[in-house]
Design a protein around this motif. Structure first.
Motif, PDB file in Angstrom:
ATOM      1  N   LYS A  35      -3.507  10.328  40.073  1.00  0.00           N
ATOM      2  CA  LYS A  35      -2.889   9.054  40.199  1.00  0.00           C
ATOM      3  C   LYS A  35      -3.877   7.932  41.016  1.00  0.00           C
ATOM      4  O   LYS A  35      -3.435   7.020  41.418  1.00  0.00           O
ATOM      5  CB  LYS A  35      -1.603   9.184  41.055  1.00  0.00           C
ATOM      6  CG  LYS A  35      -0.804  10.148  39.925  1.00  0.00           C
ATOM      7  CD  LYS A  35       0.588  10.330  40.498  1.00  0.00           C
ATOM      8  CE  LYS A  35       1.811  10.673  39.639  1.00  0.00           C
ATOM      9  NZ  LYS A  35       2.304   9.398  38.960  1.00  0.00           N
ATOM     10  N   GLY A  36      -4.863   8.427  41.658  1.00  0.00           N
ATOM     11  CA  GLY A  36      -5.659   7.698  42.380  1.00  0.00           C
ATOM     12  C   GLY A  36      -5.355   7.604  43.948  1.00  0.00           C
ATOM     13  O   GLY A  36      -5.664   6.957  44.705  1.00  0.00           O
ATOM     14  N   TYR A  37      -4.474   8.649  44.325  1.00  0.00           N
ATOM     15  CA  TYR A  37      -3.869   8.554  45.803  1.00  0.00           C
ATOM     16  C   TYR A  37      -5.131   8.817  46.619  1.00  0.00           C
ATOM     17  O   TYR A  37      -6.026   9.790  46.392  1.00  0.00           O
ATOM     18  CB  TYR A  37      -2.959   9.724  45.978  1.00  0.00           C
ATOM     19  CG  TYR A  37      -1.480   9.113  45.142  1.00  0.00           C
ATOM     20  CD1 TYR A  37      -1.427   8.066  44.411  1.00  0.00           C
ATOM     21  CD2 TYR A  37      -0.426  10.048  45.346  1.00  0.00           C
ATOM     22  CE1 TYR A  37      -0.235   7.555  43.744  1.00  0.00           C
ATOM     23  CE2 TYR A  37       0.838   9.816  44.823  1.00  0.00           C
ATOM     24  CZ  TYR A  37       0.844   8.544  43.983  1.00  0.00           C
ATOM     25  OH  TYR A  37       2.151   8.379  43.438  1.00  0.00           O
ATOM     26  N   ASP A  38      -5.159   8.344  47.860  1.00  0.00           N
ATOM     27  CA  ASP A  38      -6.051   8.640  48.580  1.00  0.00           C
ATOM     28  C   ASP A  38      -5.735   9.696  49.840  1.00  0.00           C
ATOM     29  O   ASP A  38      -6.631  10.402  50.371  1.00  0.00           O
ATOM     30  CB  ASP A  38      -6.541   7.470  49.433  1.00  0.00           C
ATOM     31  CG  ASP A  38      -5.439   6.924  50.366  1.00  0.00           C
ATOM     32  OD1 ASP A  38      -4.193   7.165  50.045  1.00  0.00           O
ATOM     33  OD2 ASP A  38      -5.686   6.093  51.119  1.00  0.00           O
ATOM     34  N   LYS A  39      -4.418  10.004  49.649  1.00  0.00           N
ATOM     35  CA  LYS A  39      -4.048  11.127  50.624  1.00  0.00           C
ATOM     36  C   LYS A  39      -2.516  11.626  50.150  1.00  0.00           C
ATOM     37  O   LYS A  39      -2.084  10.896  49.205  1.00  0.00           O
ATOM     38  CB  LYS A  39      -3.811  10.647  52.080  1.00  0.00           C
ATOM     39  CG  LYS A  39      -2.671   9.557  52.345  1.00  0.00           C
ATOM     40  CD  LYS A  39      -2.695   9.204  53.730  1.00  0.00           C
ATOM     41  CE  LYS A  39      -1.549   7.994  53.596  1.00  0.00           C
ATOM     42  NZ  LYS A  39      -1.432   7.439  55.255  1.00  0.00           N
ATOM     43  N   VAL A  40      -2.257  12.512  50.633  1.00  0.00           N
ATOM     44  CA  VAL A  40      -0.994  13.126  50.380  1.00  0.00           C
ATOM     45  C   VAL A  40      -0.285  13.639  51.790  1.00  0.00           C
ATOM     46  O   VAL A  40      -0.901  13.980  52.674  1.00  0.00           O
ATOM     47  CB  VAL A  40      -0.775  14.525  49.331  1.00  0.00           C
ATOM     48  CG1 VAL A  40       0.173  15.163  49.337  1.00  0.00           C
ATOM     49  CG2 VAL A  40      -1.338  14.022  48.098  1.00  0.00           C
ATOM     50  N   ILE A  41       1.241  13.285  51.677  1.00  0.00           N
ATOM     51  CA  ILE A  41       1.758  13.686  53.112  1.00  0.00           C
ATOM     52  C   ILE A  41       2.762  14.749  52.635  1.00  0.00           C
ATOM     53  O   ILE A  41       3.439  14.825  51.852  1.00  0.00           O
ATOM     54  CB  ILE A  41       2.242  12.316  53.579  1.00  0.00           C
ATOM     55  CG1 ILE A  41       3.119  11.687  52.644  1.00  0.00           C
ATOM     56  CG2 ILE A  41       1.159  11.448  54.411  1.00  0.00           C
ATOM     57  CD1 ILE A  41       4.115  10.454  53.357  1.00  0.00           C
ATOM     58  N   ALA A  42       3.367  15.355  53.815  1.00  0.00           N
ATOM     59  CA  ALA A  42       4.618  16.243  53.627  1.00  0.00           C
ATOM     60  C   ALA A  42       5.333  15.998  55.236  1.00  0.00           C
ATOM     61  O   ALA A  42       4.671  15.902  56.347  1.00  0.00           O
ATOM     62  CB  ALA A  42       3.828  17.695  53.386  1.00  0.00           C
TER      63      ALA A  42
END
Length: 146
Positions: A109-116
């Motif tokens: 999806k082209g996300y630069d980061k993922v958070i939780a």
């Protein structure tokens, strides 16, 4: 969304309403505490509201392990990943493999980061996310730069 095949045992099935199976996961007080920091179980309305929100704000999947639905995982538009595995299937690295697949989806999806967002008392989840490379950025916030 399409079925995502993780390995010979695990597939991610796009969300569809399946109250009979999914409500049972949220009848476990320990799971509800881990997920929402609540001391009561879900009712059907709460379950529907949760899944309606997750499926309308990102990608939401059921986790199928050896032909049995055992939890759910989602990647929201705000780049947050969330996962629930019913208690009897925890500690089998199912969650780790599913979150790893959500990281692949985030890259697609082209996300630069993922958070939780993980509650401070949920050591099991914090350990898993750290093992995947997430770093803690706040009291309950974790992040992985892709």
């Amino acid at each position: 969304m399409e079925i995502r095949i993780i390995d010979n045992d695990i597939r991610l099935i796009p969300y569809y309403r399946n109250d009979e199976v999914s409500l049972a996961w949220y009848q476990d007080l320990d799971v509800c505490k881990q997920v929402d920091n609540i001391d009561h179980t879900y009712d059907l309305e709460t379950l529907h509201n949760m899944y309606d929100y997750l499926s309308s704000h990102g990608d939401c999947y059921y986790i199928e392990y050896q032909g049995v639905l055992v939890g759910d995982v989602s990647l929201r538009e705000n780049k947050e990943v969330a996962i629930v595995i019913c208690k009897e299937y925890q500690n089998r690295h199912i969650g780790r493999k599913c979150v790893t697949d959500m990281l692949k989806l985030a890259k697609e999806k082209g996300y630069d980061k993922v958070i939780a967002n993980i509650y401070t008392f949920n050591e099991q989840s914090k350990s898993m996310f750290r093992a995947l490379g997430f770093v803690q950025t706040g009291e309950e916030d974790f992040e992985l730069i892709l």
